[in-house]
Design a protein around this motif. Structure first.
Motif, PDB file in Angstrom:
ATOM      1  N   ARG A  77      -6.667   2.789  -1.832  1.00 48.67           N
ATOM      2  CA  ARG A  77      -7.992   3.238  -1.400  1.00 48.67           C
ATOM      3  C   ARG A  77      -8.535   2.228  -0.390  1.00 48.67           C
ATOM      4  O   ARG A  77      -8.693   1.052  -0.698  1.00 48.67           O
TER       5      ARG A  77
ATOM      6  N   LEU B  18      -5.361   0.924  -6.885  1.00 44.95           N
ATOM      7  CA  LEU B  18      -5.849   1.344  -8.193  1.00 44.95           C
ATOM      8  C   LEU B  18      -4.694   1.824  -9.048  1.00 44.95           C
ATOM      9  O   LEU B  18      -3.863   2.632  -8.598  1.00 44.95           O
ATOM     10  N   ASN B  19      -4.619   1.349 -10.258  1.00 42.95           N
ATOM     11  CA  ASN B  19      -3.635   1.848 -11.202  1.00 42.95           C
ATOM     12  C   ASN B  19      -4.053   3.257 -11.645  1.00 42.95           C
ATOM     13  O   ASN B  19      -5.203   3.488 -12.014  1.00 42.95           O
TER      14      ASN B  19
ATOM     15  N   THR C 264      -8.760   8.513 -13.586  1.00 47.27           N
ATOM     16  CA  THR C 264      -8.930   8.140 -12.187  1.00 47.27           C
ATOM     17  C   THR C 264      -9.355   9.349 -11.355  1.00 47.27           C
ATOM     18  O   THR C 264      -8.726  10.403 -11.394  1.00 47.27           O
TER      19      THR C 264
ATOM     20  N   ASP D 231      -7.689   8.968   0.098  1.00 49.84           N
ATOM     21  CA  ASP D 231      -6.834   8.222  -0.830  1.00 49.84           C
ATOM     22  C   ASP D 231      -5.368   8.431  -0.465  1.00 49.84           C
ATOM     23  O   ASP D 231      -4.976   9.511   0.012  1.00 49.84           O
TER      24      ASP D 231
ATOM     25  N   ASN E 291      -0.331  -2.003 -13.608  1.00 49.62           N
ATOM     26  CA  ASN E 291      -0.895  -3.314 -13.325  1.00 49.62           C
ATOM     27  C   ASN E 291      -0.184  -4.377 -14.161  1.00 49.62           C
ATOM     28  O   ASN E 291       0.146  -4.172 -15.324  1.00 49.62           O
TER      29      ASN E 291
ATOM     30  N   ARG F 299      -9.224  -9.387  -5.944  1.00 57.08           N
ATOM     31  CA  ARG F 299     -10.448  -8.827  -5.355  1.00 57.08           C
ATOM     32  C   ARG F 299     -11.380  -9.914  -4.819  1.00 57.08           C
ATOM     33  O   ARG F 299     -12.386  -9.610  -4.190  1.00 57.08           O
TER      34      ARG F 299
END
Length: 612
Positions: free
Chosen positions: A263, A272-273, A278, A284, A384, A415
């Motif tokens: 993303r 993102l996992n 989700t 995306d 992850n 992050r």
């Protein structure tokens, strides 16, 4: 020559011998020095231990912590990704880009800190490109040492020589006084290492297995994932938008198992996992595992509003810092054999996707979710790294068999990468501007990294390479001891006696050689402390300008290429490069002669011996 000077020289020679045979360890030798000076009475206890409060030592420790912040946030690995992407499969391009990058960074911050930052980058690159670390670790160290010849603040020896000039009532060097010579040496260094790298293939350490560690690529290949990996971009009119993955039934209806989502945010791409909750958003990029790799995707893509994207490499390798794979088996006490993968609810319960199943040594393909598990089956899960580590704690039902080498590249604070870059930029800005001392700039940046969550107290303490710091602290008392016992005056008189009639160029060369040889066995910072007064005193005795003599000392102190103990930079790469003491001698000595030739030719041109 007095008794105290004889004692100091004997200690120095003994240390050199211990360093040469590497017995005992260099940091142990340094600690023995700290014990012997007070016992001998040459220095007081406070004088001997003054190195622990030396700003250079604190600065180096702080830069190790800064390096840890850049590692934890993934910046160093992204830099490694860039180096690999630009260089392709060319080791030549990789070596050139690596040396140029290190020299650029080292020109505005400590070379030791730069090497501490780049070591994990180089190890990661070597694992990906199947290159022996020894072929790149010494070029890394040489580039870091050459970076000390680029600017005034690049290395402590430059500041030591600059301060010595100021103590003698002179103006000192400018910020870019070193740059013309340093750039020439950098070009020569790159060319030399391109030639010398053929002699850098190291032997395996005693007891070390020659078998390579399992990688993500090898693990994916054993489960035939490459033929099933695909990337899709979600278009603006897609019916998938704003829906949860578990509501879409992509796996059952279309044979598409979403593993992760890329993303795009303002300044970076967020990975993102993929879990059941989700939500799919516009633009995306879905990283998917195709259950039926031979199926025609075009009808499904049109129906779902997806655009297929090229995939040059496995997305597991591209996102190795965040997206992991692990092979798991069932221990005897597990209650799970006999159930289906669908009944295990991996995605909802463990936040992991089952992407492979091996039975009897063969990887199964097709719809796996309804396959009843057997006690001897092995599963491959993706997700992850933190979720994979949590799965290791489920010891009753799962046994994690294989974690690939990329697990070492986990970035727990990914992050926080923009915050880490901000801290690094602040440190460099403060160092270049001179608003605060370098050590204060580094400490402020470390504290800010901690406040922003880039590092933790535990990770910071673990990041500091204590043997290197102890080595520097233990060698610093030699500078003061030689000054107090008359060693400096003896060196000046000896040079004039031996070469006084040979001309100024011969004296410059001799000063370089003496500095380089001294710096081969003790810290280059300590060497600069020793030799800067010799250079200024020699120039004053000759009635010449002290600038060329001081510059020769600074350049020679940075030319610490000949032994692994001549600089913390070399000490840091010794173990990961699997080098011996004499590897540095045979590679470093010829290059030191090249730097000597360049310095003798250029220094008098830029800094006249007898200005009009």
């Amino acid at each position: 020559m007095n008794t105290e000077l004889i004692w100091v020289l004997a200690m120095l020679l003994l240390c050199m011998g211990c360093f040469a045979v590497n017995k005992p360890r260099t940091d142990v030798v340094a600690l023995l020095v700290l014990v012997m000076f007070p016992l001998s009475g040459v220095l007081t206890l406070s004088q001997t231990l003054a190195g622990f409060s030396d700003p250079a030592v604190i600065l180096i420790a702080a830069l190790f912590v800064m390096g840890d912040g850049l590692v934890r946030t993934g910046i160093v690995y992204r830099l490694g990704d860039w180096l690999v992407r630009v260089s392709g499969n060319s080791e030549v391009k990789l070596l050139i880009l690596l040396m140029l990058s290190v020299a650029l960074m080292g020109s505005v911050m400590s070379s030791t800190g730069v090497v501490a930052i780049f070591i994990p980058v180089v190890l990661s690159i070597c694992a990906r490109m199947n290159i022996a670390p020894g072929r790149l670790m010494m070029p890394l160290a040489f580039a870091a040492l050459i970076s000390g010849m680029q600017t005034l603040v690049a290395t402590p020896p430059n500041m030591v020589v600059h301060s010595e000039l100021q103590r003698n009532g002179l103006e000192g060097f400018q910020f870019f006084s070193f740059t013309p010579i340093g750039l020439v040496v950098l070009v020569l260094g790159v060319a030399y290492m391109l030639l010398a790298r053929r002699w850098l293939q190291p032997k395996l350490a005693a007891g070390q297995s020659g078998a390579p560690r399992l990688t993500l690529s090898a693990l994916a290949q054993s489960y035939r994932l490459q033929e099933r990996e695909q990337r899709f971009k979600v278009l603006s009119g897609s019916p998938l938008l704003e829906q949860q993955l578990n509501e879409l039934a992509l796996r059952q209806q279309y044979g598409i198992n979403v593993v992760a989502i890329e993303r795009q945010q303002k300044f970076r791409t967020l990975l993102l996992n993929a879990t059941g909750n989700t939500l799919v958003e516009p633009a995306d990029i879905l990283l998917v595992d195709l259950i039926y790799p031979a199926q025609d995707l075009l009808p499904s893509c049109r129906e779902l509003g997806l655009q297929p994207l090229p995939l040059a490499n496995s997305y597991y390798s591209l996102h190795a810092h965040e997206l992991g794979l692990a092979e798991i088996a069932f221990p005897p006490e597990s209650t799970l054999p006999g159930k289906t993968i669908q009944q295990l609810a991996f995605r909802s319960q463990y936040k992991l996707n089952v992407v492979g199943l091996r039975r009897g040594g063969e990887a199964l393909v097709g719809v796996l979710v309804d396959e009843k598990l057997q006690a001897t089956d092995k599963l491959l899960v993706a997700g992850n790294w933190q979720d994979i580590h949590r799965l290791q704690q489920q010891s009753r039902d799962f046994l994690v068999l294989s974690l690939p080498a990329e697990v070492d590249e986990v970035t727990p604070a990914a992050r926080k990468a923009p915050h880490a870059l901000l801290c690094l930029a602040l440190m460099v800005l403060l160092m270049v501007s001179g608003l605060v001392p370098n050590v204060i700039a580094a400490l402020l940046s470390c504290l800010l990294m901690g406040a922003l969550g880039c590092i933790t107290p535990n990770s910071a303490y673990k990041a500091i390479h204590w043997p290197s710091l102890i080595l520097i602290v233990g060698m610093l008392p030699f500078a003061l001891a030689l000054q107090q016992t008359g060693g400096i005056d003896l060196a000046v008189h000896s040079l004039l006696y031996l070469l006084g009639d040979s001309g100024d160029y011969a004296l410059l060369a001799a000063l370089f050689v003496l500095t380089a040889i001294t710096g081969s066995f003790i810290s280059n910072t300590a060497t600069a402390v020793l030799m800067a007064p010799v250079a200024v005193s020699l120039a004053n005795t000759l009635g010449a300008s002290p600038y060329p003599f001081a510059m020769m000392v600074a350049l020679a102190a940075s030319a610490a290429f000949m032994t692994p103990v001549s600089s913390p930079v070399n000490t840091l790469v010794l173990v990961p490069g699997q080098y011996t003491f004499f590897d540095f001698v045979r590679i470093g000595a010829p290059f030191t002669l090249l730097v000597l030739l360049v310095s003798v030719l250029l220094v008098p041109l830029l800094f006249p011996l007898y200005p009009a």
